[in-house]
Design a protein around this motif. Structure first.
Motif, PDB file in Angstrom:
ATOM      1  N   GLN A  71      -1.935  -7.597   0.049  1.00 35.48           N
ATOM      2  CA  GLN A  71      -0.679  -8.270   0.356  1.00 35.48           C
ATOM      3  C   GLN A  71       0.493  -7.308   0.229  1.00 35.48           C
ATOM      4  O   GLN A  71       0.558  -6.508  -0.720  1.00 35.48           O
ATOM      5  CB  GLN A  71      -0.467  -9.453  -0.589  1.00 35.48           C
ATOM      6  N   SER A  72       1.424  -7.381   1.164  1.00 40.88           N
ATOM      7  CA  SER A  72       2.601  -6.530   1.133  1.00 40.88           C
ATOM      8  C   SER A  72       3.422  -6.792  -0.125  1.00 40.88           C
ATOM      9  O   SER A  72       3.574  -7.938  -0.562  1.00 40.88           O
ATOM     10  CB  SER A  72       3.456  -6.791   2.378  1.00 40.88           C
ATOM     11  N   CYS A 123       1.600  -1.767  -1.841  1.00 37.56           N
ATOM     12  CA  CYS A 123       1.157  -2.093  -0.490  1.00 37.56           C
ATOM     13  C   CYS A 123       2.364  -2.457   0.365  1.00 37.56           C
ATOM     14  O   CYS A 123       3.227  -3.238  -0.058  1.00 37.56           O
ATOM     15  CB  CYS A 123       0.168  -3.267  -0.538  1.00 37.56           C
ATOM     16  N   THR A 124       2.444  -1.895   1.564  1.00 41.87           N
ATOM     17  CA  THR A 124       3.596  -2.144   2.442  1.00 41.87           C
ATOM     18  C   THR A 124       3.240  -3.007   3.652  1.00 41.87           C
ATOM     19  O   THR A 124       4.134  -3.524   4.316  1.00 41.87           O
ATOM     20  CB  THR A 124       4.184  -0.813   2.943  1.00 41.87           C
ATOM     21  N   ASN A 125       1.940  -3.156   3.939  1.00 44.03           N
ATOM     22  CA  ASN A 125       1.510  -3.976   5.085  1.00 44.03           C
ATOM     23  C   ASN A 125       0.274  -4.778   4.693  1.00 44.03           C
ATOM     24  O   ASN A 125      -0.718  -4.211   4.222  1.00 44.03           O
ATOM     25  CB  ASN A 125       1.183  -3.102   6.305  1.00 44.03           C
ATOM     26  N   SER A 126       0.320  -6.091   4.882  1.00 47.29           N
ATOM     27  CA  SER A 126      -0.812  -6.949   4.540  1.00 47.29           C
ATOM     28  C   SER A 126      -1.955  -6.760   5.526  1.00 47.29           C
ATOM     29  O   SER A 126      -1.753  -6.387   6.686  1.00 47.29           O
ATOM     30  CB  SER A 126      -0.376  -8.421   4.545  1.00 47.29           C
ATOM     31  N   ILE A 127      -3.173  -7.005   5.031  1.00 43.45           N
ATOM     32  CA  ILE A 127      -4.358  -6.940   5.896  1.00 43.45           C
ATOM     33  C   ILE A 127      -5.242  -8.152   5.627  1.00 43.45           C
ATOM     34  O   ILE A 127      -5.955  -8.213   4.630  1.00 43.45           O
ATOM     35  CB  ILE A 127      -5.171  -5.654   5.661  1.00 43.45           C
ATOM     36  N   SER A 159      -0.499   4.380   6.059  1.00 44.28           N
ATOM     37  CA  SER A 159       0.392   3.533   6.852  1.00 44.28           C
ATOM     38  C   SER A 159       0.521   2.152   6.229  1.00 44.28           C
ATOM     39  O   SER A 159       1.279   1.317   6.721  1.00 44.28           O
ATOM     40  CB  SER A 159      -0.131   3.402   8.290  1.00 44.28           C
ATOM     41  N   HIS A 160      -0.231   1.914   5.142  1.00 42.18           N
ATOM     42  CA  HIS A 160      -0.206   0.610   4.487  1.00 42.18           C
ATOM     43  C   HIS A 160       0.236   0.702   3.031  1.00 42.18           C
ATOM     44  O   HIS A 160       0.151  -0.275   2.285  1.00 42.18           O
ATOM     45  CB  HIS A 160      -1.592  -0.047   4.540  1.00 42.18           C
ATOM     46  N   ARG A 192     -11.279  -4.788  10.289  1.00 42.08           N
ATOM     47  CA  ARG A 192      -9.982  -4.503   9.666  1.00 42.08           C
ATOM     48  C   ARG A 192      -9.948  -5.052   8.239  1.00 42.08           C
ATOM     49  O   ARG A 192      -9.391  -4.423   7.341  1.00 42.08           O
ATOM     50  CB  ARG A 192      -8.866  -5.127  10.512  1.00 42.08           C
TER      51      ARG A 192
END
Length: 410
Positions: A140-141, A131-135, A96-97, A38
């Motif tokens: 970073q969101s 970016c809307t979702n951190s990984i 989705s991110h 991921r």
């Protein structure tokens, strides 16, 4: 960007073997989307967002680094690895991110018998991507990522970088509104004047900004030369046609462009040479637009150098556009001294300055007319610059004789 790949397998080959990462190109070793962690997917996503928020670009999978860190080991990917990059699966994960969704395609060309995966990322059309979702620390969101001239993908953290994103978003909105208005005018039978002007100016602005970013020359005095056909049509010429015409136009004895500046790197829509050492750049676009920038090595500039530059450059442009088959087409030439208030012009041992914020001289004619009246055209350009620096009137006949001397073969 899509047009760059339209029927040109050699374009894929050029990308694979270019071997130099930039703000438009990145390389990754062979990998499989199905077996990637991921965090690895997050790192890949960071590059996609950064490209989309800058100028668009290409991410080539299947090229590894050598012992010196240069991406020139072209191993390619296996059939299974190539098949793992299913556009639906990758697109679903990516978008989705991030908001808004990124416009990209996945190409899987075969180059010299080896398969590669190439992401083609287009620049944002309306709003920059966030970016809307951190990984796992890779992205970073709430962060806008950008691609830098040092070939890194990082957050936009400086005020100027955020301002540039906003500026491009506003410009995109203006262009979209302009397209709507032009469509309405066409539907009503009314002409939309100067449809190509904005595109021409945008291309010049983008080229100039690329030069400034690379050479850190935003506030330095410099020479700027642009030439463009009146009928601005992107995609009119192939890169091979541009390269052939460029070499036909060169006259080594005149040195408008140094001999070692002839070898240019191709971009999706142009040939471009840049030297960070000498702070010089030229770019020839597939529309026929030519841009030249050079930082002045010292604040004092002898007026004789302006005369010489006008002489050899008008000669070059006459040859270039003749070689491009535009001998009788109307051309615009513009010579500008950028940041002129920081320049001291020397004429007959005396210093001259200008209070103007902009110092520019322009010509409008055809390549055939430039060739037939080189001395007159070059003299007009030089005289216009001289007037803005308050240099006493230079006798036109003497000016033309000086131009003629520069154009004689040594």
């Amino acid at each position: 960007m899509a047009g760059f790949f339209d029927q040109k397998e050699q374009s894929f080959e050029e990308l694979v073997y270019r071997g130099v990462e930039s703000d438009e190109l990145d390389y990754k070793t062979h990998m499989s989307w199905r077996t990637m962690s991921r965090a690895a997917k997050g790192k890949l996503l960071r590059h996609l967002i950064a490209f989309a928020n800058t100028r668009g670009g290409y991410l080539v999978i299947g090229v590894s680094e050598d012992q010196f860190g240069n991406p020139n080991i072209c191993t390619g990917v296996s059939q299974a690895e190539a098949g793992s990059f299913d556009p639906s699966a990758v697109g679903s994960f990516v978008n989705s991110h991030v908001e808004p969704p990124i416009d990209f395609t996945i190409e899987r060309p075969v180059v010299r018998g080896k398969k590669y995966v190439i992401f083609v990322i287009r620049p944002f059309k309306h709003l920059p991507h966030v970016c809307t979702n951190s990984i796992e620390g890779e992205i970073q969101s709430g962060v806008f990522y950008i691609r830098t001239v040092e070939a890194s993908s990082r957050p936009a953290r400086r005020a100027m970088e955020m301002q540039e994103l906003i500026h491009r978003a506003l410009r995109n909105e203006r262009e979209a509104l302009g397209n709507v208005l032009r469509s309405v005018l066409q539907d009503t039978g009314l002409a939309a004047p100067e449809q190509s002007k904005g595109n021409r100016e945008d291309a010049i602005e983008a080229s100039e900004h690329y030069f400034h970013r690379r050479t850190s020359s935003f506030d330095l005095p410099q020479i700027k030369f642009t030439a463009c056909p009146e009928n601005f049509l992107p995609g009119k010429f192939t890169l091979q046609e541009l390269r052939s015409a460029f070499f036909k136009a060169l006259r080594e004895e005149l040195h408008f462009l140094h001999k070692d500046e002839a070898e240019a790197l191709p971009t999706p829509s142009s040939l471009r040479y840049i030297s960070m050492n000498t702070k010089r750049m030229w770019q020839l676009f597939d529309s026929g637009l030519f841009c030249f920038f050079a930082v002045l090595q010292k604040a004092e500039l002898d007026f004789s150098e302006i005369i010489r530059l006008c002489a050899v450059s008008v000669d070059f442009f006459a040859r270039l556009y003749t070689a491009l088959g535009m001998k009788d087409k109307t051309l615009y030439l513009a010579l500008e001294i950028v940041n002129p208030q920081k320049v001291t012009m020397i004429y007959q041992g005396r210093s001259h300055h200008t209070d103007d914020n902009r110092c520019i001289a322009e010509l409008k004619s055809s390549a055939a007319e430039f060739a037939a009246a080189l001395q007159e055209c070059a003299s007009q350009l030089a005289s216009a610059i001289g007037e803005q620096f308050k240099i006493p009137a230079f006798p036109m006949k003497q000016m033309q004789q000086t131009v003629h001397q520069y154009l004689e073969k040594k």
